[in-house]
Design a protein around this motif. Structure first.
Motif, PDB file in Angstrom:
ATOM      1  N   LYS A 117      18.806  25.414  -6.599  1.00  0.00           N
ATOM      2  CA  LYS A 117      18.735  24.316  -5.631  1.00  0.00           C
ATOM      3  C   LYS A 117      20.083  24.118  -4.940  1.00  0.00           C
ATOM      4  O   LYS A 117      20.154  23.940  -3.717  1.00  0.00           O
ATOM      5  N   LYS A 118      21.167  24.150  -5.716  1.00  0.00           N
ATOM      6  CA  LYS A 118      22.501  23.974  -5.150  1.00  0.00           C
ATOM      7  C   LYS A 118      22.833  25.088  -4.164  1.00  0.00           C
ATOM      8  O   LYS A 118      23.389  24.840  -3.092  1.00  0.00           O
ATOM      9  N   LEU A 119      22.492  26.323  -4.522  1.00  0.00           N
ATOM     10  CA  LEU A 119      22.786  27.454  -3.646  1.00  0.00           C
ATOM     11  C   LEU A 119      22.032  27.334  -2.325  1.00  0.00           C
ATOM     12  O   LEU A 119      22.602  27.556  -1.249  1.00  0.00           O
ATOM     13  N   LEU A 120      20.761  26.970  -2.396  1.00  0.00           N
ATOM     14  CA  LEU A 120      19.969  26.817  -1.177  1.00  0.00           C
ATOM     15  C   LEU A 120      20.568  25.738  -0.276  1.00  0.00           C
ATOM     16  O   LEU A 120      20.693  25.921   0.942  1.00  0.00           O
ATOM     17  N   ALA A 121      20.948  24.614  -0.886  1.00  0.00           N
ATOM     18  CA  ALA A 121      21.534  23.520  -0.109  1.00  0.00           C
ATOM     19  C   ALA A 121      22.858  23.946   0.521  1.00  0.00           C
ATOM     20  O   ALA A 121      23.140  23.629   1.686  1.00  0.00           O
ATOM     21  N   GLU A 122      23.672  24.677  -0.237  1.00  0.00           N
ATOM     22  CA  GLU A 122      24.968  25.134   0.276  1.00  0.00           C
ATOM     23  C   GLU A 122      24.809  26.112   1.435  1.00  0.00           C
ATOM     24  O   GLU A 122      25.683  26.208   2.301  1.00  0.00           O
ATOM     25  N   GLN A 123      23.683  26.832   1.458  1.00  0.00           N
ATOM     26  CA  GLN A 123      23.425  27.792   2.529  1.00  0.00           C
ATOM     27  C   GLN A 123      22.726  27.149   3.724  1.00  0.00           C
ATOM     28  O   GLN A 123      22.334  27.835   4.666  1.00  0.00           O
ATOM     29  N   GLY A 124      22.557  25.831   3.682  1.00  0.00           N
ATOM     30  CA  GLY A 124      21.966  25.126   4.806  1.00  0.00           C
ATOM     31  C   GLY A 124      20.457  25.181   4.865  1.00  0.00           C
ATOM     32  O   GLY A 124      19.854  24.867   5.899  1.00  0.00           O
ATOM     33  N   ILE A 125      19.823  25.566   3.768  1.00  0.00           N
ATOM     34  CA  ILE A 125      18.358  25.618   3.713  1.00  0.00           C
ATOM     35  C   ILE A 125      17.843  24.250   3.267  1.00  0.00           C
ATOM     36  O   ILE A 125      18.288  23.725   2.248  1.00  0.00           O
ATOM     37  N   PRO A 126      16.926  23.648   4.013  1.00  0.00           N
ATOM     38  CA  PRO A 126      16.439  22.305   3.663  1.00  0.00           C
ATOM     39  C   PRO A 126      15.793  22.268   2.278  1.00  0.00           C
ATOM     40  O   PRO A 126      14.952  23.115   1.957  1.00  0.00           O
ATOM     41  N   VAL A 127      16.195  21.310   1.472  1.00  0.00           N
ATOM     42  CA  VAL A 127      15.617  21.101   0.143  1.00  0.00           C
ATOM     43  C   VAL A 127      15.400  19.603  -0.045  1.00  0.00           C
ATOM     44  O   VAL A 127      16.043  18.785   0.620  1.00  0.00           O
ATOM     45  N   PRO A 128      14.495  19.207  -0.941  1.00  0.00           N
ATOM     46  CA  PRO A 128      14.335  17.772  -1.226  1.00  0.00           C
ATOM     47  C   PRO A 128      15.631  17.185  -1.792  1.00  0.00           C
ATOM     48  O   PRO A 128      16.436  17.893  -2.400  1.00  0.00           O
ATOM     49  N   ARG A 129      15.832  15.903  -1.574  1.00  0.00           N
ATOM     50  CA  ARG A 129      16.990  15.214  -2.159  1.00  0.00           C
ATOM     51  C   ARG A 129      16.925  15.361  -3.678  1.00  0.00           C
ATOM     52  O   ARG A 129      15.869  15.178  -4.283  1.00  0.00           O
ATOM     53  N   TYR A 130      18.053  15.701  -4.303  1.00  0.00           N
ATOM     54  CA  TYR A 130      18.046  15.976  -5.736  1.00  0.00           C
ATOM     55  C   TYR A 130      19.330  15.475  -6.382  1.00  0.00           C
ATOM     56  O   TYR A 130      20.321  15.211  -5.706  1.00  0.00           O
TER      57      TYR A 130
END
Length: 227
Positions: A117-130
């Protein structure tokens, strides 16, 4: 990209090792055997499904370093049916030049949903708030409803808990976990993207997944998806 089998290459000279002998391992082995590969399965269950269509089985667990090393040493290429494996020994073998795909370093990443989840968020990919759970108060402060997920060892609905209110906290997962907001989903879609060692990429058709909400398990996969 030409995905056809190279008719001029003698695939029967290659040995493929598969970690995991369930239904997915069986499908991989069946396809590999049609291409002429010699296939060895590592699985703790003797005569597991994949072993029944393969050339050899090594009976051993996925965290048995000795058996994992035996499989890799006996194979030209090693791959996975399951990600719940000992990546420590596999990383050492990979670093010494053994062909293991996907990389054990990637497998180690996907073993941890929070790290994913952290990696996806760091790459600018939308993820649910976590949020990581450090104290019980983190659960209440985040707001309800909320989805609690175990960081490791989760699969097929295991390690996922819907907490609708504070009253559900008594049912929370008692393991290292994180929480994310509940998303209003119209439908869940998936696409498989494969990349080979020459960095050629192939995208497979989009599929739609239907879930049994009683146990949070994917029940039906529809192809093509209803888009």
């Amino acid at each position: 990209m030409d995905t056809a089998m190279d008719k001029n290459f003698n695939y029967s000279t290659l040995k493929l090792g598969i970690i995991g002998g369930g239904q997915l391992g069986k499908i991989i082995s069946q396809k590999a055997k049609k291409m002429g590969f010699h296939v060895t399965i590592l699985d703790p269950t003797f005569n597991c499904p994949a072993a029944q269509v393969s050339d050899k089985q090594i009976v051993g667990g996925f965290y048995d370093a000795e058996k994992l090393e035996q499989l890799v040493q006996e194979s030209d290429v090693t791959t996975f049916e399951i990600e719940h494996v000992d990546t420590g020994i596999l990383k050492k073998l990979y670093d010494h030049g053994h062909q293991i795909h996907p990389s054990p370093y990637l497998i180690e990443l996907i073993q941890n949903k929070y790290a994913q989840k952290k990696l996806l968020a760091e790459q600018g990919i939308p993820v649910p708030r976590y949020k990581d759970i450090e104290t019980e108060e983190d659960l209440s402060a985040f707001g309800f409803p909320v989805i609690q997920k175990a960081k490791r060892e989760g699969y097929d609905g295991k390690g996922v808990m819907l907490l609708r209110s504070e009253a559900d906290l008594q049912n929370r997962i008692q393991t290292d976990s994180f929480i994310e907001e509940m998303v209003d989903i119209d439908k869940e879609l998936a696409i498989l993207v494969a990349r080979n060692s020459q960095d050629e990429i192939k995208c497979y058709p989009i599929v739609e997944m239907l879930f049994d909400e009683r146990v949070n398990i994917c029940d039906i996969v529809m192809a093509p998806a209803r888009l």
